[in-house]
Write a protein that holds these residues in place. Sequence first.
Motif, PDB file in Angstrom:
ATOM      1  N   PRO A 140       0.815  -1.219   0.000  1.00 27.87           N
ATOM      2  CA  PRO A 140       0.000   0.000   0.000  1.00 27.87           C
ATOM      3  C   PRO A 140       0.852   1.274   0.000  1.00 27.87           C
ATOM      4  O   PRO A 140       0.495   2.272  -0.636  1.00 27.87           O
ATOM      5  CB  PRO A 140      -0.819  -0.118   1.294  1.00 27.87           C
ATOM      6  CG  PRO A 140      -0.968  -1.588   1.493  1.00 27.87           C
ATOM      7  CD  PRO A 140       0.356  -2.154   1.044  1.00 27.87           C
ATOM      8  N   TYR A 141       2.004   1.228   0.681  1.00 29.29           N
ATOM      9  CA  TYR A 141       2.897   2.388   0.710  1.00 29.29           C
ATOM     10  C   TYR A 141       3.624   2.559  -0.629  1.00 29.29           C
ATOM     11  O   TYR A 141       3.786   3.686  -1.110  1.00 29.29           O
ATOM     12  CB  TYR A 141       3.915   2.240   1.834  1.00 29.29           C
ATOM     13  CG  TYR A 141       3.311   2.100   3.203  1.00 29.29           C
ATOM     14  CD1 TYR A 141       2.757   3.193   3.866  1.00 29.29           C
ATOM     15  CD2 TYR A 141       3.299   0.868   3.852  1.00 29.29           C
ATOM     16  CE1 TYR A 141       2.212   3.067   5.135  1.00 29.29           C
ATOM     17  CE2 TYR A 141       2.755   0.729   5.127  1.00 29.29           C
ATOM     18  CZ  TYR A 141       2.208   1.828   5.757  1.00 29.29           C
ATOM     19  OH  TYR A 141       1.660   1.697   6.997  1.00 29.29           O
ATOM     20  N   THR A 142       4.079   1.449  -1.221  1.00 26.41           N
ATOM     21  CA  THR A 142       4.799   1.579  -2.495  1.00 26.41           C
ATOM     22  C   THR A 142       3.854   2.067  -3.596  1.00 26.41           C
ATOM     23  O   THR A 142       4.275   2.803  -4.497  1.00 26.41           O
ATOM     24  CB  THR A 142       5.459   0.250  -2.911  1.00 26.41           C
ATOM     25  OG1 THR A 142       4.474  -0.781  -3.044  1.00 26.41           O
ATOM     26  CG2 THR A 142       6.499  -0.185  -1.883  1.00 26.41           C
ATOM     27  N   ARG A 143       2.582   1.663  -3.523  1.00 32.28           N
ATOM     28  CA  ARG A 143       1.623   2.175  -4.510  1.00 32.28           C
ATOM     29  C   ARG A 143       1.446   3.686  -4.354  1.00 32.28           C
ATOM     30  O   ARG A 143       1.363   4.418  -5.348  1.00 32.28           O
ATOM     31  CB  ARG A 143       0.280   1.448  -4.362  1.00 32.28           C
ATOM     32  CG  ARG A 143       0.318   0.012  -4.812  1.00 32.28           C
ATOM     33  CD  ARG A 143      -1.080  -0.562  -4.967  1.00 32.28           C
ATOM     34  NE  ARG A 143      -1.758  -0.781  -3.711  1.00 32.28           N
ATOM     35  CZ  ARG A 143      -1.725  -1.920  -3.027  1.00 32.28           C
ATOM     36  NH1 ARG A 143      -1.005  -2.951  -3.495  1.00 32.28           N
ATOM     37  NH2 ARG A 143      -2.396  -2.073  -1.908  1.00 32.28           N
ATOM     38  N   ASP A 144       1.398   4.142  -3.106  1.00 34.69           N
ATOM     39  CA  ASP A 144       1.265   5.580  -2.878  1.00 34.69           C
ATOM     40  C   ASP A 144       2.473   6.326  -3.438  1.00 34.69           C
ATOM     41  O   ASP A 144       2.327   7.398  -4.050  1.00 34.69           O
ATOM     42  CB  ASP A 144       1.112   5.845  -1.381  1.00 34.69           C
ATOM     43  CG  ASP A 144       0.818   7.313  -1.070  1.00 34.69           C
ATOM     44  OD1 ASP A 144      -0.143   7.853  -1.651  1.00 34.69           O
ATOM     45  OD2 ASP A 144       1.543   7.910  -0.259  1.00 34.69           O
ATOM     46  N   TRP A 145       3.655   5.775  -3.249  1.00 39.66           N
ATOM     47  CA  TRP A 145       4.858   6.395  -3.804  1.00 39.66           C
ATOM     48  C   TRP A 145       4.829   6.387  -5.338  1.00 39.66           C
ATOM     49  O   TRP A 145       5.243   7.355  -5.982  1.00 39.66           O
ATOM     50  CB  TRP A 145       6.105   5.696  -3.286  1.00 39.66           C
ATOM     51  CG  TRP A 145       6.572   6.259  -1.984  1.00 39.66           C
ATOM     52  CD1 TRP A 145       6.222   5.827  -0.727  1.00 39.66           C
ATOM     53  CD2 TRP A 145       7.434   7.378  -1.797  1.00 39.66           C
ATOM     54  NE1 TRP A 145       6.830   6.620   0.224  1.00 39.66           N
ATOM     55  CE2 TRP A 145       7.581   7.574  -0.394  1.00 39.66           C
ATOM     56  CE3 TRP A 145       8.107   8.231  -2.665  1.00 39.66           C
ATOM     57  CZ2 TRP A 145       8.361   8.587   0.137  1.00 39.66           C
ATOM     58  CZ3 TRP A 145       8.891   9.245  -2.132  1.00 39.66           C
ATOM     59  CH2 TRP A 145       9.021   9.417  -0.756  1.00 39.66           C
ATOM     60  N   ALA A 146       4.333   5.305  -5.928  1.00 38.04           N
ATOM     61  CA  ALA A 146       4.234   5.262  -7.393  1.00 38.04           C
ATOM     62  C   ALA A 146       3.312   6.359  -7.903  1.00 38.04           C
ATOM     63  O   ALA A 146       3.605   7.014  -8.920  1.00 38.04           O
ATOM     64  CB  ALA A 146       3.727   3.889  -7.843  1.00 38.04           C
ATOM     65  N   HIS A 147       2.202   6.584  -7.204  1.00 40.97           N
ATOM     66  CA  HIS A 147       1.293   7.658  -7.614  1.00 40.97           C
ATOM     67  C   HIS A 147       1.990   9.012  -7.520  1.00 40.97           C
ATOM     68  O   HIS A 147       1.813   9.884  -8.386  1.00 40.97           O
ATOM     69  CB  HIS A 147       0.040   7.658  -6.730  1.00 40.97           C
ATOM     70  CG  HIS A 147      -0.732   6.369  -6.765  1.00 40.97           C
ATOM     71  ND1 HIS A 147      -0.551   5.402  -7.734  1.00 40.97           N
ATOM     72  CD2 HIS A 147      -1.701   5.892  -5.929  1.00 40.97           C
ATOM     73  CE1 HIS A 147      -1.373   4.387  -7.490  1.00 40.97           C
ATOM     74  NE2 HIS A 147      -2.074   4.657  -6.421  1.00 40.97           N
ATOM     75  N   TRP A 148       2.775   9.188  -6.476  1.00 44.84           N
ATOM     76  CA  TRP A 148       3.494  10.453  -6.305  1.00 44.84           C
ATOM     77  C   TRP A 148       4.529  10.641  -7.416  1.00 44.84           C
ATOM     78  O   TRP A 148       4.656  11.729  -7.973  1.00 44.84           O
ATOM     79  CB  TRP A 148       4.159  10.466  -4.932  1.00 44.84           C
ATOM     80  CG  TRP A 148       4.936  11.714  -4.618  1.00 44.84           C
ATOM     81  CD1 TRP A 148       4.448  12.895  -4.143  1.00 44.84           C
ATOM     82  CD2 TRP A 148       6.350  11.897  -4.763  1.00 44.84           C
ATOM     83  NE1 TRP A 148       5.463  13.801  -3.967  1.00 44.84           N
ATOM     84  CE2 TRP A 148       6.649  13.215  -4.344  1.00 44.84           C
ATOM     85  CE3 TRP A 148       7.385  11.077  -5.182  1.00 44.84           C
ATOM     86  CZ2 TRP A 148       7.948  13.727  -4.350  1.00 44.84           C
ATOM     87  CZ3 TRP A 148       8.674  11.582  -5.201  1.00 44.84           C
ATOM     88  CH2 TRP A 148       8.950  12.896  -4.786  1.00 44.84           C
ATOM     89  N   ILE A 149       5.251   9.580  -7.749  1.00 39.26           N
ATOM     90  CA  ILE A 149       6.234   9.665  -8.835  1.00 39.26           C
ATOM     91  C   ILE A 149       5.533   9.991 -10.148  1.00 39.26           C
ATOM     92  O   ILE A 149       5.997  10.830 -10.934  1.00 39.26           O
ATOM     93  CB  ILE A 149       7.040   8.357  -8.937  1.00 39.26           C
ATOM     94  CG1 ILE A 149       7.934   8.177  -7.697  1.00 39.26           C
ATOM     95  CG2 ILE A 149       7.898   8.349 -10.207  1.00 39.26           C
ATOM     96  CD1 ILE A 149       8.583   6.806  -7.598  1.00 39.26           C
ATOM     97  N   ARG A 150       4.410   9.324 -10.414  1.00 41.77           N
ATOM     98  CA  ARG A 150       3.648   9.628 -11.640  1.00 41.77           C
ATOM     99  C   ARG A 150       3.239  11.101 -11.673  1.00 41.77           C
ATOM    100  O   ARG A 150       3.335  11.760 -12.718  1.00 41.77           O
ATOM    101  CB  ARG A 150       2.401   8.745 -11.703  1.00 41.77           C
ATOM    102  CG  ARG A 150       2.619   7.367 -12.271  1.00 41.77           C
ATOM    103  CD  ARG A 150       1.371   6.492 -12.123  1.00 41.77           C
ATOM    104  NE  ARG A 150       0.143   7.149 -12.491  1.00 41.77           N
ATOM    105  CZ  ARG A 150      -0.362   7.202 -13.733  1.00 41.77           C
ATOM    106  NH1 ARG A 150       0.299   6.629 -14.745  1.00 41.77           N
ATOM    107  NH2 ARG A 150      -1.509   7.796 -13.973  1.00 41.77           N
TER     108      ARG A 150
END
Length: 222
Positions: A140-150
């Motif tokens: 769940p945290y890595t997905r949040d980071w992926a959204h931020w990177i996008r």
Amino acid sequence: MPNYRPPAGLSGTPTRVELAAGTPLYRVHAAHRAPEDFNPVPAHCLYGGGRFDSTACDRYGYLYAGLGPATAVCETLLRGVPFDPSGGPRLVPRVAVAGRRLSTLRLTTGVTLVSLTTAGDLAAVHQDSWLVQTEAHEYPYTRDWAHWIRHHTGPWAQGLVWSSKREPGDRTVVLFGDRCPPDALEAAADDPVDFGTPHGEEWLNSVLQPYRVQLPPAEGLF
């Protein structure tokens, strides 16, 4: 770093990597899904899902692939498969391969990815190896980071590339369906390898053998 929230802004310069048209990609997927189809189903924000899936917070089609066939197999099948303390081979449950196949894809156009391969690449997006190495309970945290990177690399970043956790000698990619052309991928002429056939099982065991992994015996299955 799961408790470190992404900062408001991006102070580094993300590393761009180009994959050229014609680059082969290898994907393990459900047999009912066309090999070039992106997964359109967002993961739950908190439960299940993959490392960089979309969620209701950021919806996009996504497609994971390895740059080599063994990498695609390892990333899909070796999660949570422990070593045998007695030294025997690790066993992949047959249910894990049921209804699955490996397909070869080719890029029909070049794509630009954010590289998360080196420590410098990760530092450029305010992260370290945790982002690409942590296990599923922190996805769940890595997905949040992926959204931020996008958010901070739009619209040019069409996906991410990183060193495979389960085959560190190769790389894994995720492509973003909302930033890739509709025909960015095509199935290669090679026939897919269906894991539920005698040929597919033989092929799969040959790929898994160097990793001390195999399917459990199933006499009379075929």
